[in-house]
Motif scaffolding. Structure first.
Motif, PDB file in Angstrom:
ATOM      1  N   TYR A 116       7.958  57.121  46.683  1.00 44.85           N
ATOM      2  CA  TYR A 116       7.277  56.753  45.444  1.00 44.85           C
ATOM      3  C   TYR A 116       6.298  57.851  45.007  1.00 44.85           C
ATOM      4  O   TYR A 116       6.255  58.232  43.836  1.00 44.85           O
ATOM      5  CB  TYR A 116       6.549  55.414  45.610  1.00 44.85           C
ATOM      6  CG  TYR A 116       6.227  54.776  44.284  1.00 44.85           C
ATOM      7  CD1 TYR A 116       7.227  54.216  43.505  1.00 44.85           C
ATOM      8  CD2 TYR A 116       4.923  54.745  43.802  1.00 44.85           C
ATOM      9  CE1 TYR A 116       6.942  53.643  42.269  1.00 44.85           C
ATOM     10  CE2 TYR A 116       4.632  54.171  42.578  1.00 44.85           C
ATOM     11  CZ  TYR A 116       5.648  53.617  41.820  1.00 44.85           C
ATOM     12  OH  TYR A 116       5.369  53.060  40.597  1.00 44.85           O
ATOM     13  N   LYS A 133      12.087  54.856  40.570  1.00 41.89           N
ATOM     14  CA  LYS A 133      10.814  54.228  40.932  1.00 41.89           C
ATOM     15  C   LYS A 133      10.974  52.714  41.052  1.00 41.89           C
ATOM     16  O   LYS A 133      10.446  52.091  41.982  1.00 41.89           O
ATOM     17  CB  LYS A 133       9.733  54.569  39.902  1.00 41.89           C
ATOM     18  CG  LYS A 133       9.210  55.983  40.020  1.00 41.89           C
ATOM     19  CD  LYS A 133       7.954  56.193  39.218  1.00 41.89           C
ATOM     20  CE  LYS A 133       8.264  56.593  37.817  1.00 41.89           C
ATOM     21  NZ  LYS A 133       7.110  57.043  37.030  1.00 41.89           N
ATOM     22  N   LEU A 137      10.296  50.310  44.354  1.00 40.07           N
ATOM     23  CA  LEU A 137       9.462  49.107  44.356  1.00 40.07           C
ATOM     24  C   LEU A 137      10.245  47.896  44.856  1.00 40.07           C
ATOM     25  O   LEU A 137       9.728  47.069  45.614  1.00 40.07           O
ATOM     26  CB  LEU A 137       8.895  48.850  42.955  1.00 40.07           C
ATOM     27  CG  LEU A 137       7.852  49.871  42.487  1.00 40.07           C
ATOM     28  CD1 LEU A 137       7.535  49.668  41.012  1.00 40.07           C
ATOM     29  CD2 LEU A 137       6.586  49.804  43.326  1.00 40.07           C
ATOM     30  N   ARG A 155       3.415  41.528  45.170  1.00 43.53           N
ATOM     31  CA  ARG A 155       2.601  42.608  44.591  1.00 43.53           C
ATOM     32  C   ARG A 155       3.489  43.750  44.082  1.00 43.53           C
ATOM     33  O   ARG A 155       3.303  44.248  42.969  1.00 43.53           O
ATOM     34  CB  ARG A 155       1.619  43.108  45.661  1.00 43.53           C
ATOM     35  CG  ARG A 155       0.581  44.068  45.165  1.00 43.53           C
ATOM     36  CD  ARG A 155      -0.494  44.332  46.236  1.00 43.53           C
ATOM     37  NE  ARG A 155       0.017  44.574  47.570  1.00 43.53           N
ATOM     38  CZ  ARG A 155       0.445  45.753  48.021  1.00 43.53           C
ATOM     39  NH1 ARG A 155       0.434  46.805  47.243  1.00 43.53           N
ATOM     40  NH2 ARG A 155       0.874  45.885  49.268  1.00 43.53           N
ATOM     41  N   LYS A 156       4.473  44.157  44.885  1.00 44.09           N
ATOM     42  CA  LYS A 156       5.377  45.246  44.487  1.00 44.09           C
ATOM     43  C   LYS A 156       6.288  44.809  43.334  1.00 44.09           C
ATOM     44  O   LYS A 156       6.566  45.596  42.419  1.00 44.09           O
ATOM     45  CB  LYS A 156       6.211  45.723  45.682  1.00 44.09           C
ATOM     46  CG  LYS A 156       5.399  46.443  46.740  1.00 44.09           C
ATOM     47  CD  LYS A 156       4.757  47.703  46.187  1.00 44.09           C
ATOM     48  CE  LYS A 156       3.995  48.462  47.252  1.00 44.09           C
ATOM     49  NZ  LYS A 156       3.351  49.671  46.714  1.00 44.09           N
ATOM     50  N   ARG A 158       5.588  42.581  41.054  1.00 45.78           N
ATOM     51  CA  ARG A 158       4.768  42.535  39.831  1.00 45.78           C
ATOM     52  C   ARG A 158       4.626  43.933  39.230  1.00 45.78           C
ATOM     53  O   ARG A 158       4.663  44.106  38.017  1.00 45.78           O
ATOM     54  CB  ARG A 158       3.384  41.954  40.132  1.00 45.78           C
ATOM     55  CG  ARG A 158       3.373  40.463  40.248  1.00 45.78           C
ATOM     56  CD  ARG A 158       1.953  39.970  40.438  1.00 45.78           C
ATOM     57  NE  ARG A 158       1.919  38.523  40.538  1.00 45.78           N
ATOM     58  CZ  ARG A 158       0.953  37.854  41.123  1.00 45.78           C
ATOM     59  NH1 ARG A 158      -0.073  38.487  41.662  1.00 45.78           N
ATOM     60  NH2 ARG A 158       0.981  36.543  41.173  1.00 45.78           N
ATOM     61  N   GLU A 159       4.454  44.903  40.111  1.00 44.80           N
ATOM     62  CA  GLU A 159       4.358  46.295  39.643  1.00 44.80           C
ATOM     63  C   GLU A 159       5.656  46.711  38.955  1.00 44.80           C
ATOM     64  O   GLU A 159       5.647  47.363  37.909  1.00 44.80           O
ATOM     65  CB  GLU A 159       4.054  47.200  40.839  1.00 44.80           C
ATOM     66  CG  GLU A 159       3.652  48.602  40.466  1.00 44.80           C
ATOM     67  CD  GLU A 159       3.262  49.446  41.688  1.00 44.80           C
ATOM     68  OE1 GLU A 159       3.281  50.669  41.549  1.00 44.80           O
ATOM     69  OE2 GLU A 159       2.953  48.880  42.768  1.00 44.80           O
ATOM     70  N   GLU A 160       6.782  46.302  39.553  1.00 49.17           N
ATOM     71  CA  GLU A 160       8.085  46.619  38.962  1.00 49.17           C
ATOM     72  C   GLU A 160       8.244  45.916  37.608  1.00 49.17           C
ATOM     73  O   GLU A 160       8.723  46.514  36.641  1.00 49.17           O
ATOM     74  CB  GLU A 160       9.207  46.206  39.919  1.00 49.17           C
ATOM     75  CG  GLU A 160      10.577  46.655  39.475  1.00 49.17           C
ATOM     76  CD  GLU A 160      11.666  46.358  40.485  1.00 49.17           C
ATOM     77  OE1 GLU A 160      12.827  46.687  40.180  1.00 49.17           O
ATOM     78  OE2 GLU A 160      11.378  45.795  41.561  1.00 49.17           O
ATOM     79  N   ARG A 162       5.873  45.025  35.527  1.00 51.60           N
ATOM     80  CA  ARG A 162       5.012  45.715  34.542  1.00 51.60           C
ATOM     81  C   ARG A 162       5.655  47.011  34.054  1.00 51.60           C
ATOM     82  O   ARG A 162       5.533  47.372  32.889  1.00 51.60           O
ATOM     83  CB  ARG A 162       3.635  46.011  35.144  1.00 51.60           C
ATOM     84  CG  ARG A 162       2.726  44.796  35.198  1.00 51.60           C
ATOM     85  CD  ARG A 162       1.295  45.182  35.542  1.00 51.60           C
ATOM     86  NE  ARG A 162       1.156  45.890  36.804  1.00 51.60           N
ATOM     87  CZ  ARG A 162       1.017  45.302  37.995  1.00 51.60           C
ATOM     88  NH1 ARG A 162       0.988  43.989  38.087  1.00 51.60           N
ATOM     89  NH2 ARG A 162       0.893  46.029  39.093  1.00 51.60           N
ATOM     90  N   SER A 163       6.365  47.699  34.948  1.00 52.96           N
ATOM     91  CA  SER A 163       6.990  48.971  34.561  1.00 52.96           C
ATOM     92  C   SER A 163       8.099  48.767  33.526  1.00 52.96           C
ATOM     93  O   SER A 163       8.450  49.683  32.793  1.00 52.96           O
ATOM     94  CB  SER A 163       7.560  49.694  35.788  1.00 52.96           C
ATOM     95  OG  SER A 163       8.767  49.095  36.225  1.00 52.96           O
ATOM     96  N   ASN A 180      14.248  41.063  38.407  1.00 58.48           N
ATOM     97  CA  ASN A 180      12.893  41.065  38.973  1.00 58.48           C
ATOM     98  C   ASN A 180      12.338  39.653  39.132  1.00 58.48           C
ATOM     99  O   ASN A 180      11.743  39.322  40.152  1.00 58.48           O
ATOM    100  CB  ASN A 180      11.949  41.897  38.086  1.00 58.48           C
ATOM    101  CG  ASN A 180      12.279  43.363  38.144  1.00 58.48           C
ATOM    102  OD1 ASN A 180      12.767  43.862  39.151  1.00 58.48           O
ATOM    103  ND2 ASN A 180      12.037  44.069  37.068  1.00 58.48           N
TER     104      ASN A 180
END
Length: 197
Positions: A116, A133, A137, A155-156, A158-160, A162-163, A180
């Protein structure tokens, strides 16, 4: 600069191998070593790394872990020599998979962090880097689920999620987020079951 006459036949072979990979991975694999040698002779580093990554994909699909480790380390060295962030990261992703399969989750997380961070160095904003990326994630989430840490998986994921705002095509965005949300639902189910057991 290389002449088009020299590189075009080599590129055509790499493209043909890519098509063959989708329909007959075993047959495509048989051509890889020869094509890698050809690409090295032509000093075509991109084709060389592409073909080396296909070797990793082959060994991963066949669950040949020892061969996958060797191929991944070779890809890591070559991509590092050529300063190619994408293939350097992919080598770390494949190494993470080998550790994850063997339940060595902390080592898998180390390689995913490397992957990453390497991808973050690429400022091209290409789709290839974006999806790489996202893949990392998602791999993090899978490792955390295997490690029985669904909160970290969430947590990961959620990051994905948002991306996904980077995807402008509505259908691609919907497909990306569907997967997701299915994955995050699974993680929340594990959290819920653990709290109620």
């Amino acid at each position: 600069m290389r002449s088009r006459k020299k590189t075009f036949p080599a590129l055509k072979k790499v493209t043909e191998n890519s098509r063959l990979l989708e329909v007959n991975i075993n047959k495509a694999y048989l051509d890889l070593n020869r094509l890698i040698k050809e690409s090295r002779k032509l000093k075509d580093s991109l084709s060389e790394m592409t073909l080396m990554e296909r070797k990793c994909r082959y060994f991963y699909s066949k669950n040949q872990i020892d061969s996958l480790v060797i191929a991944s380390e070779q890809l890591q060295k070559v991509s590092g020599d050529y300063s190619n962030e994408y293939y350097e990261a992919m080598a770390d992703v494949y190494l993470a998979e080998t550790y994850s399969v063997n339940k060595l989750y902390n080592k898998a997380i180390l390689h995913l962090n490397n992957a990453y961070n390497t991808l973050l160095k690429d400022k091209s904003e290409s789709k290839k880097i974006f999806y790489a990326k996202a893949n990392v994630l998602s791999s993090f989430a899978n490792v955390y689920m295997g490690k029985n840490e669904p909160e970290n998986a969430v947590r990961k994921l959620r990051e994905e999620i948002r991306s996904g705002s980077e995807i402008k095509n509505k259908n691609k965005f919907a497909s990306f987020q569907y997967h997701n949300y299915a994955n995050i639902s699974n993680a929340y189910t594990q959290i819920f079951q653990r709290r109620n057991s």
